[in-house]
Motif scaffolding. Structure first.
Motif, short mmCIF file in Angstrom:
data_model
loop_
_atom_site.label_atom_id
_atom_site.label_comp_id
_atom_site.label_asym_id
_atom_site.label_seq_id
_atom_site.Cartn_x
_atom_site.Cartn_y
_atom_site.Cartn_z
N ALA A 1 0.91 -1.28 0.02
CA ALA A 1 0.08 0.09 0.06
C ALA A 1 0.96 1.02 -0.18
N LYS A 2 0.38 2.43 -0.51
CA LYS A 2 1.00 3.53 -0.35
C LYS A 2 -0.02 4.56 0.16
N GLY A 3 0.47 5.60 0.77
CA GLY A 3 -0.42 6.71 1.25
C GLY A 3 -0.72 6.54 2.83
N ASP A 4 -0.04 5.57 3.67
CA ASP A 4 -0.34 5.26 4.73
C ASP A 4 0.37 6.38 5.80
N ALA A 5 -0.37 7.00 6.66
CA ALA A 5 0.25 8.02 7.50
C ALA A 5 1.70 7.51 8.63
N ILE A 6 2.50 8.19 8.48
CA ILE A 6 3.52 7.62 9.27
C ILE A 6 3.68 8.59 10.54
N SER A 7 3.73 7.92 11.92
CA SER A 7 3.84 8.66 13.20
C SER A 7 5.20 8.23 13.81
N GLY A 8 5.49 9.18 14.64
CA GLY A 8 6.59 8.74 15.59
C GLY A 8 7.89 9.21 15.35
N ILE A 9 8.28 9.73 14.27
CA ILE A 9 9.42 10.23 13.84
C ILE A 9 10.20 11.01 14.65
N GLU A 10 9.05 11.90 15.24
CA GLU A 10 9.48 13.00 16.40
C GLU A 10 10.11 12.46 17.75
N LYS A 11 9.88 11.05 17.76
CA LYS A 11 10.15 10.42 18.95
C LYS A 11 11.78 10.10 19.05
N VAL A 12 12.22 9.77 17.67
CA VAL A 12 13.43 9.29 17.67
C VAL A 12 14.63 10.15 18.10
N SER A 13 15.48 9.64 19.11
CA SER A 13 16.34 10.44 19.58
C SER A 13 17.76 10.23 19.21
N GLU A 14 18.20 9.01 19.32
CA GLU A 14 19.29 8.42 19.05
C GLU A 14 19.81 7.88 17.89
N SER A 15 18.90 8.04 17.09
CA SER A 15 19.24 7.65 15.60
C SER A 15 18.79 8.55 14.56
#
Ligand code: AMP
Ligand code: GLY
Length: 429
Positions: free
Chosen positions: A349-363
């Motif tokens: 599928a395409k067009g799925d919302a991505i969340s949580g990128i802002e939580k990434v701190s060590e990478s």
């Protein structure tokens, strides 16, 4: 200076991220880019092989350097296009000419090149529709497994490892007589199977001098334990513990130097990356393939280890002034995990919302198949969606960080391999 990066994957996001950190970089554009590149550069909606449009844009924006990411524009002659017209004379290109790009565009050409310059590689012969019978005879004289390669670009799918001579014969006939890979299999290379451990070495050359980048190992299969279908790459680690010291010296002496000498001897205008896919067989390197670009996802692991100003190094290469350049790498380990859309490398599928990128701190989060939706959300837009890279003091620490970050990022039916780097841990020195 103003710089244009061409491409839209994790490789191009990583290159743009690094290039944008340089004080030499004023405006950075990426054509066409993805949701990630828009955070470090301005995306431009032009396709990677639309040379006329890229040329017009580059003149309009006073671009001084174009860095080409993927192979397609190189094999189609982007360098030749820009060099053949006086009006583009102020634009330098990092990417080899069409003749040089044949090292990736034609497996037969690459094998013949290696043969001429005595670069260690698997024994081979090339066949066409006219020589099918000879090819079947050649297969009879080999012992399985054998490797069949469509000569041309086949989106990473043109290689078949046949476990029996019977299977090899039927695939060989399908490739040549039924055009299994279309025009790409109008010629087929048959070569011996090399048994060893794979890794990749990356070189940036201006056609005479070169610098060697950190080496990397990638993970091509979709499933853990290297099972299932081939993909563009599911992860990477750098450095590669089983390939240090003497082995890398052998790679430089037996492979890199004769390769660069061959480019010069053939009078290729080769300014750009050489990606050398290698097999380590009992401590000896053999070339499996050349690519005329950086690897993806290897770039995501390799570039973060380079401590120098990459823009300056690319500019030196573009001006054929690489002589005397040396790179410094962090000795930290980099590990990259590629997060893909469920179903990839099949339908997804395409067009799925991505969340949580802002939580990434060590990478570091490098985008591959992502886009902004009309409402401005980051959504999936390809099979390989996001590459997460961590740096750490050793492989276990790095893997811990990278997998924690991969858990933070969410979308419907995300998938990633949980065994990246496990095999090289066993080779720790
Ligand atoms: P390529 O498309 O040339 O990268 O080949 C795809 C994969 O096939 C390589 O990454 C190797 O894992 C495998 N391969 C290609 N050539 C050989 C060979 N001669 N011996 C063993 N494995 C090979
Ligand atoms: N990761 C393999 C490639 O870029 O071809």
């Amino acid at each position: 200076m103003n710089i244009l990066v061409i491409g839209s994957g994790g490789r191009e996001h990583t290159l743009s991220w690094k290039i944008s950190q340089s004080p030499l970089c004023e405006q950075l554009y990426v054509a066409p880019g993805n949701a990630g590149t828009s955070a470090v550069a301005q995306n431009v909606n032009i396709g990677v092989t639309d040379f006329e449009a890229l040329g017009t844009f580059a003149l309009d924006k006073n671009i001084e350097m174009i860095v080409v990411g993927p192979e397609a524009p190189l094999v189609s002659g982007i360098r030749d296009f820009f060099l053949s017209d006086e009006k583009y004379s102020s634009i330098k290109i990092v990417g080899p000419d069409k003749a040089g790009a044949e090292l990736e565009g034609s497996k037969d050409f690459a094998k013949e090149f290696m043969e001429q310059y005595q670069i260690p590689t698997a024994q081979y012969r090339t066949f066409t529709r006219e020589t099918v019978e000879e090819g079947l005879g050649y297969l009879d004289a080999l012992t399985a497994p054998v490797v069949l390669k469509a000569d041309g670009l086949a989106a990473g799918k043109g290689v078949i490892i046949a476990e029996s001579i019977e299977e090899a014969k039927s695939s060989f006939k399908e490739m040549l007589l039924e055009a299994k890979f279309g025009e790409a299999s109008a010629k087929v290379v048959i070569e011996e199977f090399l048994e060893g451990i794979e890794l990749s070495v990356f070189v940036l050359t201006d056609g005479k001098d070169y610098v060697i980048l950190p080496e990397a190992k990638d993970y091509k299969r979709i499933g853990e334990g290297d099972t299932g279908l081939n993909t563009g790459g599911m992860g990477a680690v750098s450095p590669v513990p089983f390939a240090q010291g003497d082995f890398l010296k052998k790679v430089e002496e037996k492979i890199v130097k004769p390769t660069i000498a061959g480019l010069q001897d053939r009078e290729m205008d080769y300014v750009g990356f050489v990606f050398i896919g290698l097999m380590n067989i009992g401590g000896e390197p053999y070339v499996i393939e050349y690519n005329v670009r950086m690897g993806d996802p290897e770039t995501e692991a390799v570039i973060p280890r380079i401590q120098d100003d990459l823009t300056e190094v690319l500019w030196k290469a573009a001006n054929k002034e690489l002589a005397g350049t040396e790179l410094t790498f962090t000795d930290e380990t980099a590990a990259t995990v590629v997060m893909v859309a469920g179903g990839y490398p099949g339908d997804y599928a395409k067009g799925d919302a991505i969340s949580g990128i802002e939580k990434v701190s060590e990478s570091m989060v490098f985008h591959a198949g992502t886009a902004h939706s009309e409402s401005g959300e980051v959504v999936t837009n390809g099979g390989r969606v996001i590459a997460v890279t961590a740096l750490g003091k050793d492989i276990p620490e790095t893997l811990h960080k990278v997998y924690q970050s991969a858990e933070d990022i969410q979308w419907d039916k995300k998938y990633f391999r949980r065994d990246i780097g496990q095999d090289v841990l066993a080779y720790k020195i």
